[in-house]
Scaffold this motif. Structure first.
Motif, PDB file in Angstrom:
ATOM      1  N   LEU A  38       0.871  -1.178   0.000  1.00 38.59           N
ATOM      2  CA  LEU A  38       0.000   0.000   0.000  1.00 38.59           C
ATOM      3  C   LEU A  38       0.907   1.227   0.000  1.00 38.59           C
ATOM      4  O   LEU A  38       1.839   1.302   0.796  1.00 38.59           O
ATOM      5  N   ASP A  39       0.672   2.125  -0.934  1.00 38.64           N
ATOM      6  CA  ASP A  39       1.525   3.310  -0.998  1.00 38.64           C
ATOM      7  C   ASP A  39       0.687   4.576  -0.935  1.00 38.64           C
ATOM      8  O   ASP A  39      -0.528   4.533  -1.098  1.00 38.64           O
ATOM      9  N   MET A  72       6.276  10.122  -0.099  1.00 40.64           N
ATOM     10  CA  MET A  72       7.381   9.205  -0.381  1.00 40.64           C
ATOM     11  C   MET A  72       7.866   8.557   0.904  1.00 40.64           C
ATOM     12  O   MET A  72       7.989   7.335   0.985  1.00 40.64           O
ATOM     13  N   HIS A  73       8.081   9.390   1.926  1.00 42.83           N
ATOM     14  CA  HIS A  73       8.585   8.832   3.196  1.00 42.83           C
ATOM     15  C   HIS A  73       7.553   7.912   3.824  1.00 42.83           C
ATOM     16  O   HIS A  73       7.892   6.872   4.392  1.00 42.83           O
ATOM     17  N   TRP A  76       5.284   2.586   5.249  1.00 41.83           N
ATOM     18  CA  TRP A  76       4.220   1.603   5.026  1.00 41.83           C
ATOM     19  C   TRP A  76       4.795   0.297   4.455  1.00 41.83           C
ATOM     20  O   TRP A  76       4.281  -0.776   4.718  1.00 41.83           O
ATOM     21  N   LEU A  77       5.860   0.413   3.634  1.00 40.20           N
ATOM     22  CA  LEU A  77       6.491  -0.797   3.099  1.00 40.20           C
ATOM     23  C   LEU A  77       6.966  -1.678   4.257  1.00 40.20           C
ATOM     24  O   LEU A  77       6.766  -2.892   4.246  1.00 40.20           O
ATOM     25  N   ASP A  78       7.567  -1.047   5.271  1.00 40.76           N
ATOM     26  CA  ASP A  78       8.017  -1.824   6.432  1.00 40.76           C
ATOM     27  C   ASP A  78       6.851  -2.540   7.088  1.00 40.76           C
ATOM     28  O   ASP A  78       6.956  -3.701   7.464  1.00 40.76           O
ATOM     29  N   ARG A  79       5.736  -1.828   7.214  1.00 43.06           N
ATOM     30  CA  ARG A  79       4.556  -2.454   7.847  1.00 43.06           C
ATOM     31  C   ARG A  79       4.013  -3.579   6.971  1.00 43.06           C
ATOM     32  O   ARG A  79       3.579  -4.617   7.469  1.00 43.06           O
ATOM     33  N   CYS A  80       4.054  -3.380   5.666  1.00 45.44           N
ATOM     34  CA  CYS A  80       3.581  -4.418   4.748  1.00 45.44           C
ATOM     35  C   CYS A  80       4.452  -5.667   4.853  1.00 45.44           C
ATOM     36  O   CYS A  80       3.936  -6.789   4.908  1.00 45.44           O
ATOM     37  N   ILE A 111       6.792  -0.089  -4.050  1.00 45.75           N
ATOM     38  CA  ILE A 111       6.437   0.871  -5.109  1.00 45.75           C
ATOM     39  C   ILE A 111       7.200   2.168  -4.880  1.00 45.75           C
ATOM     40  O   ILE A 111       6.996   2.852  -3.863  1.00 45.75           O
ATOM     41  N   ILE A 112       8.091   2.483  -5.811  1.00 49.80           N
ATOM     42  CA  ILE A 112       8.894   3.701  -5.696  1.00 49.80           C
ATOM     43  C   ILE A 112       7.988   4.915  -5.929  1.00 49.80           C
ATOM     44  O   ILE A 112       7.261   4.973  -6.921  1.00 49.80           O
ATOM     45  N   GLN A 113       8.042   5.864  -4.990  1.00 50.98           N
ATOM     46  CA  GLN A 113       7.266   7.096  -5.136  1.00 50.98           C
ATOM     47  C   GLN A 113       8.223   8.292  -5.151  1.00 50.98           C
ATOM     48  O   GLN A 113       9.434   8.104  -5.160  1.00 50.98           O
TER      49      GLN A 113
END
Lengths: 334, 479
Positions: free
Chosen positions: A79-80, A97-98, A103-107, A122-124
């Motif tokens: 989820l981004d 972005m941050h 959220w990536l860590d939580r995912c 997903i790069i933002q």
């Protein structure tokens, strides 16, 4: 020339089909950007009103992963926090972005089946190349099985799009698939491949089919136009899709005139054109892969653009010429 | 799909076939009794009758692409109306008339990419047709047809020319059929005269057309007026005498003409362009001796999101106290949202063997076109089996008994439509005048429509009830 060749080979990778074969599960993801007007993004997750009944809902990274775990897709997306690239609010883009990194860590922490399902980050970072670089560094460090470049195809200029793709791919590891989200125009795909991207997804080939548009190597044509009412050629001459292939070769031998007759009038018209359009893109990608293997991708690009613009180099889009120049492919040379 | 040269086996098979296009296999002799037959046209699948032909819209069975038609359905005949193809004729020659078949076979079949062995029936109007307004009546030389650009006249001469040029397997002659209107005796007389004249003209066209060849490659079916034979007896007389060699079958627009059909016409196959709305009516049509039917309720059910679920003979034994069984399942209801069962238990169609109710319910609520594709495959399969059941009962003599059983077991009507169907197009309905509600509700509304309403409304009174609150934009009352 030889030196250039080897250089190109390092960069142009073997792209996957824009559409995974039917036997694999499609990547799942939750597109929050289209609901942006009513959604509110907090550190916890995205709050929004259900498009069905207007009831308030909350989507957290953990919940998104749990849903994708139960769906069982082969590729799942984090989820981004997506901000339209055209947004003038730089601070908000930076924050997004941050937050996407957090959220990536939580995912990753919530992911229950890393052995059977591949979570892509997903790069933002909008169109700010420095933000994109920072995001790449952060996310690559998390070592996900694949990497998506997100937040594009939202109406930004094509040269800005190419710069973002090119900047990201330079920082991404060689041996992980790179997936540019929401890209579907043939030119965009082929240029992105030259910039080092592998995978794409887009609704465009089928959506445009519903509007009566057929994709061909010479361009996209709206078959609802009266000019096609008496055109008894297949949608694309020589095409081997079920719709275009002549009946004597086991196809349907459908003519442009018949598509004109049913497009936007019968659902089957949309189905027939979708068959052709998807086949066209799959075939395009197959030929791109073949060209890469045979070390002639630059020639393939030149041939493609030459045909698309009927050899008129003045009509070549500047963004494509510039972007390809950056990877030492000169579209304008003979 | 190339035309293969005949090998010895094929030639032998053809030699064994009866010469007649239509053979009655079993019949009790009287005209208005159910009968078993076989409709055979060279190069096409033999149609065991009673059977149905699928109705098409703009050359395609709605929702079923031509490749899917061949791969995933058992449909072996289609009815194609000419009015779907001739938008601006005669001012502008329609594309279909200019299309040349790449191999010299039927241009219509090639244009719509119909499977080689499927029977192709051509008529003038859709079934059911959109009734022409009183301002566009049929004339002595033409009928009023509905195209996607409005109502237009189609002359009998143009129709006959087109029908022979397009080479369908069966062509239904042009009739002065007064859809949706009762006929006075004067009007019947006029219609009878027109039918006699138009049929004569069509036969003349055929004779000119096939002068140098062995004979017409199409079978000509004569349309009967929707009145008893006694009321159109001049026309019937002409069919029995002058036209007896020219007419290969009869087309019916209601059941009236069946009542007193003379024995002299009973050898002809009977095509029904009627509008049965339930399987009970289909059974009634068959009981009266109709051979090939069109069943518009198949597509109507599909568009309504209903999976037909009846079987003939009825599988459940009729019980006096048991409630009647539903003829179809409304797939819109959320009851199916978590059901992994096939649409109909034991069904062997593509949809039931590959998908489940939950998926179908999801597709419908997401308004994905695939929902209608799957339903259409299933519903046609249901009718394939239904007609196979009818033929089997006729063969073993249990038909009448099974019809009675069917009536006891099943409800008399299809379930009501609850969900929204695919977009309706202009050629699919007739406007009834000003002030009509939208046929295609907007797929999207402003998401914050509710909050805007709330902001605009005055605060509710202390004693307001739930309905009033709802009207002002509050959440819906949960039952």
């Amino acid at each position: 020339m030889a030196a250039q060749h080897s250089h190109r080979q390092r960069r142009v990778r073997y792209p996957l089909d824009p559409h995974p074969p039917a036997s694999t599960n499609l990547p799942t993801s939750f597109q929050m950007v289209s609901l942006l007007k009513l959604s509110q993004v907090t550190e916890e997750g995205v709050r929004f009103l259900s498009p069905h009944d207007g009831s308030p809902m909350l989507l957290t990274p953990e919940h998104s992963i749990s849903l994708q775990n139960s769906i069982g897709s082969d590729i799942m997306m984090q989820l981004d926090d997506v901000i339209a690239t055209t947004s003038p609010d730089h601070a908000r883009i930076k924050e997004a972005m941050h937050r996407s990194v957090r959220w990536l860590d939580r995912c990753i922490a919530a992911h229950e089946k890393p052995e059977s399902q591949n979570l892509f980050c997903i790069i933002q970072g909008g169109l700010d190349l420095e933000l994109r670089r920072e995001c790449c560094r952060e996310m690559v460090a998390r070592d996900t099985p694949g990497i998506a470049i997100g937040g594009l195809s939202g109406g930004e200029a094509k040269d800005a799009f190419c710069k973002v793709v090119g900047t990201c791919t330079q920082l991404l590891p060689e041996r992980k698939p790179r997936y540019v989200m929401g890209v579907g125009y043939p030119e965009d795909i082929l240029v992105s491949v030259a910039l080092g991207a592998d995978m794409f997804d887009c609704v465009w080939p089928t959506r445009t089919a519903r509007f009566g548009n057929g994709i061909t190597a010479e361009g996209t044509f709206n078959l609802r136009h009266a000019a096609y009412a008496y055109d008894f050629r297949p949608v694309e001459e020589g095409c081997q899709c079920t719709c275009c292939r002549p009946q004597s070769e086991g196809g349907l031998g459908i003519t442009r005139a018949y598509i004109h007759h049913v497009a936007a009038k019968e659902t089957a018209g949309a189905h027939l054109l979708s068959m052709h359009n998807v086949h066209h893109l799959l075939e395009l990608m197959r030929r791109a892969r073949e060209a890469i293997v045979e070390q002639r991708y630059p020639e393939f690009l030149k041939e493609y653009f030459g045909r698309l613009y009927a050899g008129d180099k003045d009509k070549y889009p500047q963004w494509a010429v510039d972007a390809l120049q950056g990877v030492e492919v000169d579209l304008l040379s003979d | 799909m190339t035309v293969q040269p005949l090998d010895a086996v094929h030639r032998d098979k053809i030699a064994q076939l009866p010469e007649e296009m239509f053979t009655i296999i079993k019949s009790v002799g009287r005209a208005t009794e159910p009968r078993l037959g076989r409709l055979h046209i060279l190069g096409r699948d033999t149609l065991e009758t009673p059977h149905y032909v699928a109705t098409t819209s703009r050359g395609v069975v709605p929702h079923i692409t031509q490749d899917l038609f061949a791969r995933a359905t058992g449909i072996n005949g289609v009815y194609v109306p000419l009015e779907d193809f001739i938008e601006k004729a005669p001012d502008k020659i329609p594309p279909l008339y200019q299309f040349k078949s790449p191999d010299g076979s039927s241009p219509l079949r090639r244009f719509i990419a119909l499977r080689e062995r499927a029977l192709l029936v051509l008529g003038a109007r859709r079934t059911p047709p959109i009734i022409a307004p009183a301002a566009n009546p049929n004339t002595n030389t033409s009928v009023s047809i509905s195209t996607s650009v409005g109502f237009r006249p189609l002359t009998a001469e143009d129709y006959a020319e087109a029908a022979e040029k397009l080479q369908p397997d069966i062509v239904v002659g042009l009739g002065d059929i007064p859809y949706g209107r009762a006929l006075g005796s004067k009007r019947i007389e006029k219609a009878t005269d027109r039918n006699i004249e138009w049929l004569q003209a069509h036969v003349d066209v055929r004779n000119d057309w096939y002068e140098d060849t062995t004979g017409p490659s199409t079978e000509l079916f004569a349309p009967l007026l929707p009145v008893s034979c006694a009321n159109q007896h001049y026309y019937i007389e002409s069919l029995l005498q002058d036209r007896s060699k020219d007419v290969d079958g009869l087309a019916f627009y209601n059941l009236a003409a069946l009542e007193d059909l003379p024995d002299g016409l009973s050898h002809l196959p009977r095509l029904a362009l009627t509008e049965p709305t339930t399987p009970h009516e289909v059974l009634q049509h068959v009981s009266l001796g109709l051979d090939v039917l069109t069943v518009p309720f198949i597509t109507a059910a599909t568009d309504a999101g209903i999976a037909l679920s009846f079987a003939f003979p009825a599988t459940a034994a009729p019980k006096a106290e048991a409630p009647p069984v539903s003829l179809g399942i409304d797939m819109w209801t959320t009851d199916h949202a978590t059901s992994l069962a096939p649409l109909v238990e034991g069904c062997e169609c593509y949809a039931c063997t590959n998908h489940h109710r939950a998926y179908l319910q999801h597709l419908l609520s997401a308004k994905e076109m695939l929902a209608w594709v799957l339903l259409q495959i299933h519903n046609h399969h249901t009718l394939d089996l239904f007609f196979a059941g009818i033929r089997k009962s006729l063969e073993d003599g249990s038909f009448q008994q099974n019809v009675e059983g069917f009536a006891k077991v099943y409800e008399s009507r299809l379930p009501e439509k609850t969900g929204q169907g695919p977009r309706i197009r202009g050629y699919q309905f007739k406007s009834e005048g000003p002030g009509e509600p939208k046929k295609n509700p907007a797929p999207f509304q402003m998401l914050d429509d509710r909050s805007e309403k709330l902001a605009e409304s005055t605060p509710p009174a202390a004693d307001a009830d739930a309905a009033e609150l709802e009207e002002q934009g509050f959440a819906e009352k949960q039952s």
